[in-house]
Motif scaffolding. Structure first.
Motif, short mmCIF file in Angstrom:
data_model
loop_
_atom_site.label_atom_id
_atom_site.label_comp_id
_atom_site.label_asym_id
_atom_site.label_seq_id
_atom_site.Cartn_x
_atom_site.Cartn_y
_atom_site.Cartn_z
N TRP A 75 0.72 -1.01 0.10
CA TRP A 75 0.02 -0.02 -0.05
C TRP A 75 0.92 1.17 0.02
O TRP A 75 0.76 2.15 -0.69
CB TRP A 75 -0.98 -0.16 1.16
N ALA A 76 1.94 1.28 0.71
CA ALA A 76 2.78 2.39 0.72
C ALA A 76 3.55 2.40 -0.45
O ALA A 76 3.81 3.74 -0.82
CB ALA A 76 4.03 2.20 1.90
N LEU A 77 3.80 1.51 -1.12
CA LEU A 77 4.79 1.83 -2.38
C LEU A 77 3.59 2.26 -3.54
O LEU A 77 3.90 2.87 -4.16
CB LEU A 77 5.06 0.30 -2.95
N PHE A 78 2.28 1.99 -3.50
CA PHE A 78 1.12 2.28 -4.42
C PHE A 78 0.97 3.66 -4.23
O PHE A 78 1.19 4.43 -5.14
CB PHE A 78 0.10 1.38 -4.23
N THR A 79 0.68 4.01 -2.85
CA THR A 79 0.40 5.43 -2.77
C THR A 79 1.53 6.28 -3.10
O THR A 79 1.38 7.50 -3.59
CB THR A 79 -0.13 5.50 -1.43
N ASP A 80 2.64 6.07 -2.80
CA ASP A 80 4.04 6.67 -3.22
C ASP A 80 4.21 7.05 -4.89
O ASP A 80 4.34 8.05 -5.31
CB ASP A 80 5.32 6.17 -2.50
N VAL A 133 1.71 6.78 -6.92
CA VAL A 133 0.34 7.43 -7.25
C VAL A 133 0.90 9.23 -7.08
O VAL A 133 0.63 10.04 -7.73
CB VAL A 133 -0.87 7.42 -6.49
N LYS A 134 1.28 9.38 -5.93
CA LYS A 134 1.78 10.78 -5.62
C LYS A 134 2.90 11.08 -6.64
O LYS A 134 3.05 12.39 -6.65
CB LYS A 134 2.32 10.96 -3.87
N ALA A 135 3.93 10.30 -6.79
CA ALA A 135 4.73 10.57 -7.68
C ALA A 135 4.24 10.99 -9.37
O ALA A 135 5.21 11.13 -10.28
CB ALA A 135 5.83 9.72 -7.56
N GLY A 136 2.96 10.50 -9.50
CA GLY A 136 2.54 10.73 -10.87
C GLY A 136 2.47 9.52 -11.95
O GLY A 136 2.53 9.35 -13.00
N ALA A 137 3.10 8.39 -11.26
CA ALA A 137 3.19 6.95 -12.02
C ALA A 137 2.05 6.60 -12.87
O ALA A 137 2.36 6.08 -13.83
CB ALA A 137 3.78 5.96 -11.12
N TYR A 138 0.76 7.00 -12.22
CA TYR A 138 -0.22 6.25 -12.85
C TYR A 138 -1.08 7.54 -13.56
O TYR A 138 -2.42 7.42 -13.95
CB TYR A 138 -1.40 5.75 -12.00
N ASP A 139 -0.64 8.91 -13.69
CA ASP A 139 -1.20 9.69 -14.40
C ASP A 139 -1.20 9.54 -16.02
O ASP A 139 -0.27 8.86 -16.69
CB ASP A 139 -0.43 10.92 -14.38
N ILE A 140 -2.48 9.60 -16.49
CA ILE A 140 -2.71 9.64 -17.82
C ILE A 140 -2.60 10.61 -18.73
O ILE A 140 -3.04 11.84 -18.49
CB ILE A 140 -4.37 9.14 -17.96
#
Length: 44
Positions: A28-33, A35-42
């Motif tokens: 969960w921590a890796l995933f939220t980090d 997301v915050k870093a923009g890894a899943y931005d479209i």
């Protein structure tokens, strides 16, 4: 989000509330980090 199970994060799928997704607190921590870093931005 659900609390109370040590080391596990549980949450429901907003598209299908009958589905419960679980992962480790570390995942969960890796995933939220990410997301915050923009890894899943479209980008279009």
């Amino acid at each position: 989000m659900a609390a109370g199970v040590p080391g596990i994060v549980a949450f429901r799928d907003s598209g299908d509330p009958d589905i419960i997704v679980t992962m480790t607190a570390e995942s969960w921590a890796l995933f939220t980090d990410a997301v915050k870093a923009g890894a899943y931005d479209i980008t279009a």
